[in-house]
Design a protein around this motif. Structure first.
Motif, PDB file in Angstrom:
ATOM      1  N   THR A 143     -50.233  45.898   6.851  1.00  0.00           N
ATOM      2  CA  THR A 143     -49.777  44.995   5.791  1.00  0.00           C
ATOM      3  C   THR A 143     -50.034  43.573   6.294  1.00  0.00           C
ATOM      4  N   VAL A 144     -50.458  42.707   5.385  1.00  0.00           N
ATOM      5  CA  VAL A 144     -50.901  41.379   5.824  1.00  0.00           C
ATOM      6  C   VAL A 144     -50.028  40.248   5.283  1.00  0.00           C
ATOM      7  N   VAL A 145     -49.977  39.141   6.044  1.00  0.00           N
ATOM      8  CA  VAL A 145     -49.225  37.950   5.641  1.00  0.00           C
ATOM      9  C   VAL A 145     -50.194  36.857   5.194  1.00  0.00           C
ATOM     10  N   LYS A 146     -49.641  35.840   4.581  1.00  0.00           N
ATOM     11  CA  LYS A 146     -50.406  34.732   4.018  1.00  0.00           C
ATOM     12  C   LYS A 146     -51.328  34.047   5.030  1.00  0.00           C
ATOM     13  N   GLU A 147     -50.873  33.965   6.290  1.00  0.00           N
ATOM     14  CA  GLU A 147     -51.655  33.268   7.307  1.00  0.00           C
ATOM     15  C   GLU A 147     -53.031  33.847   7.556  1.00  0.00           C
ATOM     16  N   ILE A 148     -53.282  35.083   7.121  1.00  0.00           N
ATOM     17  CA  ILE A 148     -54.505  35.777   7.538  1.00  0.00           C
ATOM     18  C   ILE A 148     -55.788  35.152   6.988  1.00  0.00           C
ATOM     19  N   ASN A 149     -55.729  34.579   5.790  1.00  0.00           N
ATOM     20  CA  ASN A 149     -56.959  34.015   5.212  1.00  0.00           C
ATOM     21  C   ASN A 149     -56.655  33.138   3.999  1.00  0.00           C
ATOM     22  N   GLU A 150     -57.696  32.625   3.412  1.00  0.00           N
ATOM     23  CA  GLU A 150     -57.585  31.823   2.184  1.00  0.00           C
ATOM     24  C   GLU A 150     -58.365  32.587   1.104  1.00  0.00           C
ATOM     25  N   PRO A 151     -57.683  33.238   0.164  1.00  0.00           N
ATOM     26  CA  PRO A 151     -58.415  34.073  -0.799  1.00  0.00           C
ATOM     27  C   PRO A 151     -59.365  33.263  -1.679  1.00  0.00           C
ATOM     28  N   ARG A 152     -60.499  33.881  -1.982  1.00  0.00           N
ATOM     29  CA  ARG A 152     -61.465  33.248  -2.874  1.00  0.00           C
ATOM     30  C   ARG A 152     -61.048  33.481  -4.318  1.00  0.00           C
ATOM     31  N   LEU A 153     -61.685  32.746  -5.215  1.00  0.00           N
ATOM     32  CA  LEU A 153     -61.430  32.984  -6.635  1.00  0.00           C
ATOM     33  C   LEU A 153     -62.522  33.897  -7.177  1.00  0.00           C
ATOM     34  N   ALA A 154     -62.195  34.624  -8.216  1.00  0.00           N
ATOM     35  CA  ALA A 154     -63.186  35.477  -8.858  1.00  0.00           C
ATOM     36  C   ALA A 154     -64.198  34.587  -9.573  1.00  0.00           C
ATOM     37  N   SER A 155     -65.494  34.919  -9.448  1.00  0.00           N
ATOM     38  CA  SER A 155     -66.501  34.113 -10.135  1.00  0.00           C
ATOM     39  C   SER A 155     -66.566  34.525 -11.616  1.00  0.00           C
ATOM     40  N   LEU A 156     -67.030  33.601 -12.412  1.00  0.00           N
ATOM     41  CA  LEU A 156     -67.133  33.866 -13.848  1.00  0.00           C
ATOM     42  C   LEU A 156     -68.100  35.025 -14.099  1.00  0.00           C
ATOM     43  N   LYS A 157     -69.203  34.971 -13.342  1.00  0.00           N
ATOM     44  CA  LYS A 157     -70.224  36.011 -13.469  1.00  0.00           C
ATOM     45  C   LYS A 157     -69.629  37.382 -13.112  1.00  0.00           C
ATOM     46  N   ALA A 191     -54.659  40.556   1.054  1.00  0.00           N
ATOM     47  CA  ALA A 191     -55.105  41.895   1.453  1.00  0.00           C
ATOM     48  C   ALA A 191     -56.521  42.148   0.920  1.00  0.00           C
ATOM     49  N   LEU A 192     -56.730  41.760  -0.333  1.00  0.00           N
ATOM     50  CA  LEU A 192     -58.031  41.954  -0.970  1.00  0.00           C
ATOM     51  C   LEU A 192     -59.102  41.097  -0.304  1.00  0.00           C
ATOM     52  N   GLU A 193     -58.784  39.833  -0.064  1.00  0.00           N
ATOM     53  CA  GLU A 193     -59.733  38.932   0.596  1.00  0.00           C
ATOM     54  C   GLU A 193     -60.134  39.495   1.955  1.00  0.00           C
ATOM     55  N   GLU A 194     -59.157  40.000   2.721  1.00  0.00           N
ATOM     56  CA  GLU A 194     -59.452  40.530   4.042  1.00  0.00           C
ATOM     57  C   GLU A 194     -60.387  41.735   3.926  1.00  0.00           C
ATOM     58  N   ALA A 195     -60.113  42.580   2.941  1.00  0.00           N
ATOM     59  CA  ALA A 195     -60.969  43.759   2.730  1.00  0.00           C
ATOM     60  C   ALA A 195     -62.394  43.336   2.405  1.00  0.00           C
ATOM     61  N   ILE A 196     -62.524  42.318   1.560  1.00  0.00           N
ATOM     62  CA  ILE A 196     -63.869  41.865   1.170  1.00  0.00           C
ATOM     63  C   ILE A 196     -64.596  41.240   2.363  1.00  0.00           C
ATOM     64  N   ARG A 197     -63.838  40.505   3.192  1.00  0.00           N
ATOM     65  CA  ARG A 197     -64.479  39.926   4.390  1.00  0.00           C
ATOM     66  C   ARG A 197     -64.981  41.024   5.327  1.00  0.00           C
ATOM     67  N   ILE A 198     -64.199  42.080   5.462  1.00  0.00           N
ATOM     68  CA  ILE A 198     -64.625  43.185   6.326  1.00  0.00           C
ATOM     69  C   ILE A 198     -65.902  43.807   5.749  1.00  0.00           C
ATOM     70  N   LYS A 199     -65.903  43.963   4.444  1.00  0.00           N
ATOM     71  CA  LYS A 199     -67.090  44.505   3.780  1.00  0.00           C
ATOM     72  C   LYS A 199     -68.306  43.631   4.060  1.00  0.00           C
ATOM     73  N   GLU A 200     -68.139  42.324   3.956  1.00  0.00           N
ATOM     74  CA  GLU A 200     -69.275  41.420   4.164  1.00  0.00           C
ATOM     75  C   GLU A 200     -69.794  41.473   5.603  1.00  0.00           C
ATOM     76  N   ASN A 201     -68.882  41.759   6.536  1.00  0.00           N
ATOM     77  CA  ASN A 201     -69.303  41.802   7.942  1.00  0.00           C
ATOM     78  C   ASN A 201     -69.796  43.161   8.396  1.00  0.00           C
ATOM     79  N   SER A 202     -69.419  44.205   7.675  1.00  0.00           N
ATOM     80  CA  SER A 202     -69.700  45.526   8.235  1.00  0.00           C
ATOM     81  C   SER A 202     -70.378  46.477   7.259  1.00  0.00           C
TER      82      SER A 202
END
Ligand SMILES: Cc1cc2nc3c(=O)[nH]c(=O)nc-3n(C[C@H](O)[C@H](O)[C@H](O)COP(=O)(O)OP(=O)(O)OC[C@H]3O[C@@H](n4cnc5c(N)ncnc54)[C@H](O)[C@@H]3O)c2cc1C
Ligand SMILES: Nc1ncnc2c1ncn2[C@@H]1O[C@H](COP(=O)(O)O)[C@@H](O)[C@H]1O
Lengths: 257, 333
Positions: A173-187, A37-48
């Motif tokens: 509500t989202v299922v696993k198939e929707i994306n591949e979540p990124r990892l949080a960067s150290l920075k 869910a979080l990854e999808e939200a961040i992708r939307i942010k990056e696109n819009s």
């Protein structure tokens, strides 16, 4: 988006005396479905250029997961917490989250996981949608198009998928198939460490006390028990041909073939 | 809603005239609960044209009343119209309990309905009982199947539950049973309909559904590569069953996610589950532990899967699986 922190579920212990699940000492993680869910939200942010706010109800420890979400790319985080919220079932939880989202104000899309790993009821997302009077689409596996006031998406069904369209604001509500979540960067993690996360309680939300905690919860968990143990059965010996013959004979004897 | 609420409702999940198996299972279970508490079982059928559904069969499977709600907006499942209509029916007739199959539409409708009616919902139950005082007592797995919780809704009515597929036996239809069909009055009801269904795509292509199969044959990392899944598929076909997989096989891209069994995949409870080259990690077990019979084929005698297997074969799946397929074909021909 709504994020829940959950214990790692592989080694849960049952506190027989208290008749509850003992989660003390377990590692606490972001509910795996909520990472999608979080990854999808961040992708939307990056696109819009939208902003992503993460809302979570839970105790102090949850801040750590909220920081992780900020480090992944969320813009803001809010934690909803109050002693009165303790013992909230999915309906009361949905009520509290809805009040929090309302207080945040302007939103186009609310994203939840399909279910939480611990209670795994899958009830909170639709509950929030109802509480806010929003349309909902559950089990989303792809957002096909998203623009001002409009969304088209794919929803997973038991034997395939559906393509649906509807107006914004909406809750999905989202299922696993929707994306591949990124990892949080150290920075990102370093930066998120310094952020103060606002905590809103009952009165900040202007919530109705009769709708939170046990009084706002129609369900009670009366008992928890380990599932009936499954003992190892029999190892079938012999040459491969003999093993296979014995197995088929046993299955036939039990009329399952 | 009042404590006088009475009768047990079952939502009829149907598509193209075909009623979902879980609806029949729920009717059978509701019959048992209703008999123990002198209540009626109502099958609740929403459709644009209910004529395509065999109401006699619903009665034969346990319903006393088939409540039919017809409206053009009920042509296919959508959250808005279904929630509006079911809410209206519940308020008009005041059932004590309402059982909904845990299908993709049932799991979407039930929580929305619970929130609108402000009542309790027990999700993906594996068993339901009736208690003279408490009414519906629901048993549901939590924490990835590591805990079984008993959930009650002491005051609010109706008590809602979604029932997992294959958790209750499918009833033998009893054609001597009688019942009545009642038409619900929807006149004057305002029905919202905000989300539009553009297309429904079936990807299974006539295959046996994983959750509904009597026999599931699953492959794991031990299968080695995508082509080898043909062996697993051949065994599943010989058993007239469905093919499953561990997450390791899915993550490797050998099999689509729709086949994944386990905590983050599907939960299955077939009569026979055959695990080939699967180690038996706790997250995998969460999705298949309640199968009646578990068969494990694994070359490592210490694999944890043997701890839950009814029958274990220690051996090379590339040798065992083809032999087993042949033997089953021969024995069931
Ligand atoms: C949050 C979370 C959720 C998860 N959800 C799921 C889930 O839903 N489903 C799931 O399955 N897993 C899930 N997992 C992953 C799980 O922990 C295991 O990693 C996974 O199940 C392992 O798959 P496997 O048994 O196929 O592979 P392995 O553990 O690698 O086992 C392969 C087995 O094959 C045997 N083998 C190899 N070659 C042969 C041969 N020729 N003949 C016979 N046997 C052979 C080996 O002895 C071994 O036992 C999840 C993990 C996490 C952390
Ligand atoms: N305490 C919580 N705080 C924030 N979000 C939550 C909380 N509980 C549930 N959710 C959201 O609701 C989804 C479904 O949870 P559940 O209904 O508990 O299975 C989760 O994936 C989250 O997105």
């Amino acid at each position: 988006m709504c994020m829940k922190q959950v214990p790692e579920t592989t080694e849960v212990k049952i506190d027989q005396a208290q008749n509850r699940v003992d989660t003390g000492g377990l590692t606490r993680i972001i509910n795996p479905y909520d990472t999608y869910a979080l990854e999808e939200a961040i992708r939307i942010k990056e696109n819009s250029g939208a902003t992503v706010t993460v809302v979570s109800m839970g105790p102090d420890e949850v801040d750590q997961s909220l920081r992780e979400a900020l480090a992944m790319g969320a813009d803001e985080a809010v934690r909803l917490s109050d002693p009165a919220f303790e013992g909230s079932d999915p309906l009361a939880t949905a009520y509290i989250l809805a009040r929090g989202i309302e207080k945040l104000g302007d939103y186009d899309l609310i994203i939840c996981g399909r279910q939480a790993m611990d209670g795994s009821s899958g009830n909170v997302g639709p509950g929030v949608a109802e509480e806010l009077g929003l349309p909902q689409v559950t089990f989303v596996r792809k957002i096909e198009e998203l623009k001002e006031g409009y969304i088209r998406l794919q929803r997973m069904t038991d034997d395939g998928y559906e393509v649906l369209e509807g107006p914004l604001p909406m809750l999905i509500t989202v299922v696993k198939e929707i994306n591949e979540p990124r990892l949080a960067s150290l920075k990102g993690l370093m930066k998120a460490k310094r952020v103060t996360i606002p905590v809103w309680g009952l009165s900040d939300l202007g919530a109705d006390p009769s709708r939170v905690g046990p009084s706002g919860s129609p369900t009670v968990v009366a008992k928890v028990a380990p599932p009936p143990p499954r003992s190892g059965g029999e190892i079938i010996e012999g040459t491969p041909e003999e093993q296979v013959k014995t197995l088929v004979a046993k299955l036939k004897a039990q009329k399952v073939l | 809603m009042t404590q006088e609420a009475k009768n047990i409702w079952v939502l009829v999940d149907h598509r193209g005239g075909k009623v979902a198996n879980v609806t029949l299972e729920a009717l059978g279970l509701a019959r048992k609960l209703a008999d123990a508490s002198s209540q009626e079982v109502w099958a609740v059928l929403l459709a644009d044209d209910a004529g395509s559904v065999d109401t006699e069969r619903l009665i034969a499977c346990g319903a006393d009343v088939v409540l039919v709600a017809e409206h053009p907006k009920l042509d296919a499942y959508r959250d808005d119209p279904y929630t509006d209509v079911v809410t209206h029916l519940v308020k008009s007739y005041e059932p004590a309990a309402f059982i909904i199959g845990a299908t993709s539409s049932g799991k979407s409708l039930a929580p929305r309905l619970a929130a609108r009616l402000r009542t309790g919902l027990a999700s993906e139950c594996v068993d339901l009982e009736w208690d003279g005082e408490k009414g519906l007592v629901a048993v549901r797995p939590m924490y990835g199947g590591n805990v079984l919780a008993t959930v009650e809704t002491p005051e609010a009515r109706p008590q809602l539950a979604t029932l997992r597929m294959k958790s209750a036996p499918r009833p033998e239809p009893d054609t001597s049973r009688t019942g009545r069909v009642e038409k619900a009055d929807l006149s004057g009801l305002e029905i919202t309909d905000r989300v539009k269904l553009l297309e429904a795509v079936e990807t299974g292509g006539g295959e046996v559904k994983l959750e509904e199969a009597d026999i599931v044959v699953s492959g794991g990392r031990g299968v080695g590569k995508p082509e080898n899944f043909a062996l697993i598929k051949a065994l599943a076909d010989a058993c007239r069953g469905a093919m499953g997989a561990s997450r390791a096989a899915v993550d490797a891209g050998w099999v689509p996610y729709a086949h994944q069994v386990g905590q983050t995949g599907k939960t299955v409870s077939p009569k026979v589950y055959i695990a080939c080259g699967i180690s038996g990690a706790i997250q995998h077990l969460a999705g298949m532990k309640s199968s009646d019979i578990i068969v494990a084929i694994n070359k490592n005698p210490d694999a944890p899967i043997f701890k839950v297997a009814t029958y274990g074969i220690v051996g090379d799946l590339f040798e065992i699986v083809p032999l087993l397929t042949e033997e089953i074909k021969k024995e069931t021909a």
